[in-house]
Design an enzyme around this catalytic site. Structure first.
Site, PDB file in Angstrom:
ATOM      1  CG  HIS A  18     -78.735  10.995 -31.316  1.00  0.00           C
ATOM      2  ND1 HIS A  18     -79.321  11.464 -32.236  1.00  0.00           N
ATOM      3  CD2 HIS A  18     -79.816  10.364 -30.451  1.00  0.00           C
ATOM      4  CE1 HIS A  18     -80.720  11.485 -32.237  1.00  0.00           C
ATOM      5  NE2 HIS A  18     -80.997  10.949 -30.975  1.00  0.00           N
ATOM      6  CE  LYS A  42     -91.444   8.522 -33.105  1.00  0.00           C
ATOM      7  NZ  LYS A  42     -90.219   8.551 -32.422  1.00  0.00           N
ATOM      8  NE  ARG A  91     -83.870  15.056 -25.535  1.00  0.00           N
ATOM      9  CZ  ARG A  91     -84.391  14.620 -26.705  1.00  0.00           C
ATOM     10  NH1 ARG A  91     -84.145  15.206 -27.820  1.00  0.00           N
ATOM     11  NH2 ARG A  91     -85.349  13.910 -26.795  1.00  0.00           N
ATOM     12  CB  SER A 129     -84.065  13.872 -34.288  1.00  0.00           C
ATOM     13  OG  SER A 129     -83.147  13.194 -33.914  1.00  0.00           O
TER      14      SER A 129
HETATM   15  P1  ADP Z   1     -87.077   8.204 -30.254  1.00  0.00           P
HETATM   16  O1  ADP Z   1     -87.792   8.257 -31.379  1.00  0.00           O
HETATM   17  O2  ADP Z   1     -86.808   6.698 -29.636  1.00  0.00           O
HETATM   18  O3  ADP Z   1     -87.021   9.172 -28.889  1.00  0.00           O
HETATM   19  P2  ADP Z   1     -84.393   9.699 -30.929  1.00  0.00           P
HETATM   20  O4  ADP Z   1     -83.793   9.176 -31.937  1.00  0.00           O
HETATM   21  O5  ADP Z   1     -85.275  10.942 -30.892  1.00  0.00           O
HETATM   22  O6  ADP Z   1     -85.295   8.336 -30.619  1.00  0.00           O
HETATM   23  O7  ADP Z   1     -83.554   9.518 -29.430  1.00  0.00           O
HETATM   24  C1  ADP Z   1     -83.043   8.626 -29.051  1.00  0.00           C
HETATM   25  C2  ADP Z   1     -82.367   8.667 -27.639  1.00  0.00           C
HETATM   26  O8  ADP Z   1     -81.497   9.924 -27.425  1.00  0.00           O
HETATM   27  C3  ADP Z   1     -83.466   9.071 -26.644  1.00  0.00           C
HETATM   28  O9  ADP Z   1     -83.150   8.384 -25.363  1.00  0.00           O
HETATM   29  C4  ADP Z   1     -83.187  10.659 -26.595  1.00  0.00           C
HETATM   30  O10 ADP Z   1     -83.761  11.065 -25.076  1.00  0.00           O
HETATM   31  C5  ADP Z   1     -81.825  10.760 -26.611  1.00  0.00           C
HETATM   32  N1  ADP Z   1     -81.384  12.297 -27.093  1.00  0.00           N
HETATM   33  C6  ADP Z   1     -81.743  12.667 -28.387  1.00  0.00           C
HETATM   34  N2  ADP Z   1     -81.277  13.907 -28.303  1.00  0.00           N
HETATM   35  C7  ADP Z   1     -80.513  13.983 -27.173  1.00  0.00           C
HETATM   36  C8  ADP Z   1     -79.520  15.005 -26.714  1.00  0.00           C
HETATM   37  N3  ADP Z   1     -79.583  16.368 -27.473  1.00  0.00           N
HETATM   38  N4  ADP Z   1     -79.045  14.869 -25.520  1.00  0.00           N
HETATM   39  C9  ADP Z   1     -79.251  13.692 -24.897  1.00  0.00           C
HETATM   40  N5  ADP Z   1     -79.807  12.652 -25.387  1.00  0.00           N
HETATM   41  C10 ADP Z   1     -80.600  12.844 -26.531  1.00  0.00           C
END
Ligand code: ADP
Length: 156
Positions: A18, A42, A91, A129
């Site tokens: 992030h 969730k 990703r 995450s």
């Molecule tokens: P959500 O539950 O909305 O997917 P996340 O916190 O898991 O929320 O992710 C928020 C955003 O960050 C999403 O667009 C996800 O694809 C992106 N993201 C998460 N991890 C990575 C990473 N390692 N590299 C690039 N983008 C990421």
């Protein structure tokens, strides 16, 4: 006009993936609002307060970044804060399939709200995450995937 973008997510917890994304988006926008979306469907591992606290610590030094949270539709939240852009990271192909539909819907619901995507750097594309939560639940060391400001040892 100020270019304001919202980076929405669960951030449960925020990872170095992030952080990398936000740092790459910063030159493109005047302000980025990193916003925790509260999703009643969730269950999160970490409380909203904890997730917001970590986000504050991580982006403390950056005046272009604001931390917030919201309930309800992301598109409506963007309208409330005057953001014309939504930021998401890609990703892999499953991220793309999911994000494509959501982005098309948000364009309609958000009255031309544009989603801007960046593809993950190879060094971060395996980080999520979800994986971090699994490592934590299993008693492993998740620190290689977490920003240095997050110290899980301090958690009760
Ligand atoms: P959500 O539950 O909305 O997917 P996340 O916190 O898991 O929320 O992710 C928020 C955003 O960050 C999403 O667009 C996800 O694809 C992106 N993201 C998460 N991890 C990575 C990473 N390692 N590299 C690039 N983008 C990421």
């Amino acid at each position: 006009m100020k270019k304001i973008a919202v980076f929405p997510g669960s951030f449960d917890p925020i990872t170095i993936g992030h952080v990398d994304l936000v740092s790459r988006y910063l030159p493109l926008f005047d302000q980025i609002i990193v916003a925790v979306g509260i999703n009643s469907q969730k269950t999160s591992l970490f409380s909203l307060e904890q997730r917001l606290g970590w986000l504050q610590q991580v982006f403390d030094h950056d005046p272009q970044v604001r931390i917030d949270y919201f309930e309800g539709l992301t598109a409506h939240y963007c309208q409330r804060v005057g953001a014309s852009y939504l930021l998401r990271g890609l990703r892999n192909a499953s991220d793309f399939d999911y994000e494509k539909t959501i982005s098309q819907l948000n364009h309609i619901v958000g009255h031309n709200l544009e989603t801007v995507f960046l593809i993950s750097q190879p060094a971060y594309s395996h980080i999520s995450s979800t994986i971090v939560r699994e490592i934590i639940k299993g008693g492993g060391d998740a620190s290689p995937f977490l920003p240095e400001q997050i110290n899980l040892a301090n958690l009760k």
